[in-house]
Enzyme design. Structure first.
Site: not given
Length: 164
Positions: A127-129
């Site tokens: 989940p780089c967001h």
């Protein structure tokens, strides 16, 4: 010595943010990319990609907060370390690049951490967001800031609903 197939299969899955291209083989998911072009969802899905498709659909319906998939992203040792740290950011929470650098033991590595984050090959599942600027801004996102905002809102709305 047992040989593993390195051949990558790919499928396409329609999501609220565009078409996801899921790549992998029996060893695990190697990449999930969000595409701007409209491609119909795959009709035939290999068994080893089926679970990824099902979990992504559940996530977007608001029924899944934690993915449980075999991942096999390709990257340097440092990138792998960063992606592992990103994967530990809980659903509905965010972490700044600076905090992430500190967790990895070197706040001066902030640019390298940001670069590794930008090279994350497995969209949403790693989940780089959830990684944002220290001032709370939604800094760079390979899929586009509008998608990052949508994902954070999606997770925030679900985690707020789950409190009641």
């Amino acid at each position: 010595m047992k040989q593993t197939r390195s051949h990558q299969n790919q499928i396409f899955l329609k999501t609220p943010l565009g078409t996801a291209k899921i790549s992998g083989n029996e060893s695990g998911i190697s990449a999930i990319q969000i595409l701007d072009e409209e491609i119909p969802s795959s009709k035939e899905i290999p068994d080893f990609l089926q679970l990824a498709a099902e979990q992504l659909e559940s996530y977007f319906k608001g029924n899944l907060e934690k993915f449980d998939l075999k991942l096999k992203p390709e990257g340097t040792d440092f990138q792998q370390k960063v992606w592992k740290a990103i994967s530990a950011i809980p659903f509905g929470k965010t972490c700044s690049y600076l905090e992430l650098s500190r967790k990895l033991g070197d706040e001066k590595a902030i640019r390298a951490v940001a670069s590794a984050n930008g090279k994350n090959p497995i969209w949403v599942i790693i989940p780089c967001h959830r990684v944002i600027g220290s001032d709370g801004t939604l800094t760079g996102y390979a899929g586009g800031i509008h998608r990052k905002q949508w994902l954070l809102n999606h997770e925030n709305n679900i985690s707020q609903l789950s409190l009641f």
